[in-house]
Scaffold this active site. Structure first.
Site, PDB file in Angstrom:
ATOM      1  N   HIS A 152       0.860  -1.275   0.005  1.00  0.00           N
ATOM      2  CA  HIS A 152      -0.031   0.060   0.105  1.00  0.00           C
ATOM      3  C   HIS A 152       0.988   1.310  -0.144  1.00  0.00           C
ATOM      4  CE1 HIS A 152      -3.639  -2.359   0.305  1.00  0.00           C
ATOM      5  NE2 HIS A 152      -4.161  -1.678   1.007  1.00  0.00           N
ATOM      6  N   HIS A 208       1.062  -2.023   9.535  1.00  0.00           N
ATOM      7  CA  HIS A 208       2.364  -2.432   9.293  1.00  0.00           C
ATOM      8  C   HIS A 208       3.230  -1.985  10.300  1.00  0.00           C
ATOM      9  CE1 HIS A 208       1.825  -4.432   5.270  1.00  0.00           C
ATOM     10  NE2 HIS A 208       0.941  -3.318   4.982  1.00  0.00           N
TER      11      HIS A 208
END
Length: 251
Positions: A152, A208
């Site tokens: 992403h 993340h």
């Protein structure tokens, strides 16, 4: 449609400011670091956007490169056609092939790295050596623990920087030579860049680990730098989009 032209003119004024493009790569890196710090300190509460099933993630980010191609293909064709030959336009369209190749190589590399560095674990963190791929692990309803570079962070950075570079062509087209379709494409590209920035910020504060996001963002910036800063200014294929200063020289 006069409204589209008026909105496009305001956006053109925004991007004519040299700082908006110059510091955009720095902004992505700054957001990545700051968002990771906020996540580590747990200073941002959970929200609608902390759920990966939010509408922007499902219908935009998950297919972000599709949105990039669908909007940039007609925009590059139309915006690069002003006072330019068909050969120039066709050469410029190859920039999408280059960008797509970069996107594919990087995302596949991220998947490969996660596969070769990972192991399948149960909910009790016990490693299961008989399951050796992420796909098989996920199919079994288990957890794959590998080095997961943020796709992403990469795609949102690379797509936004690519779009912003290509939108420069709009700055050298007088409003009298634009049509409603081109104005609407330009507005849509600006909206997509705004969505990418917002979702990049959400990724930074909710998902993340820091190193995963920093690497993904850095690879995105590197992809932009190699093409629009190093390669395209020096070679005519694909070459840079028409620049505003070129219009002044032709006048």
């Amino acid at each position: 449609m006069a409204a589209a032209g008026s909105i496009a003119n305001k956006l053109i004024l925004l991007w004519k400011c040299p700082y908006t493009r110059t510091y955009l790569p720095h902004l992505f890196l700054f957001i990545s670091v700051l968002g990771s710090l906020l996540k580590y300190l747990e200073l941002v509460s959970q929200s609608y956007f902390s759920n990966s099933r939010n509408v922007l993630n499902v219908y935009f980010v998950k297919v972000s490169w599709g949105w990039t191609l669908v909007l940039l293909l007609p925009f590059i064709y139309l915006s690069n056609s002003y006072k330019r030959s068909r050969a120039f336009v066709l050469k410029r369209l190859t920039s999408l092939l280059v960008a797509t190749l970069i996107w594919y190589i990087c995302t596949e590399s991220f998947f490969y790295i996660e596969d070769v560095t990972g192991a399948c674990q149960s909910n009790t963190i016990q490693e299961l050596g008989d399951i050796t791929t992420k796909a098989a692990c996920k199919k079994a309803g288990l957890i794959w623990n590998g080095f997961d570079i943020s796709g992403h962070s990469f795609i949102l950075t690379f797509s936004a920087l690519t779009i912003v570079e290509e939108m420069v062509a709009m700055l050298q087209i007088p409003s009298s030579h634009r049509n409603t379709f081109l104005d609407c494409l330009y507005i849509a590209l600006n909206v997509i860049v705004a969505i990418w920035l917002w979702m990049f910020a959400c990724t930074s504060v909710y998902f993340h680990h820091f190193i995963d996001k920093l690497l993904g963002t850095s690879v995105g910036v590197l992809g932009w730098y190699v093409t629009y800063v190093v390669w395209y200014p020096k070679f005519s294929l694909p070459g840079l989009p028409p620049q505003p200063n070129e219009q002044k020289q032709h006048a």
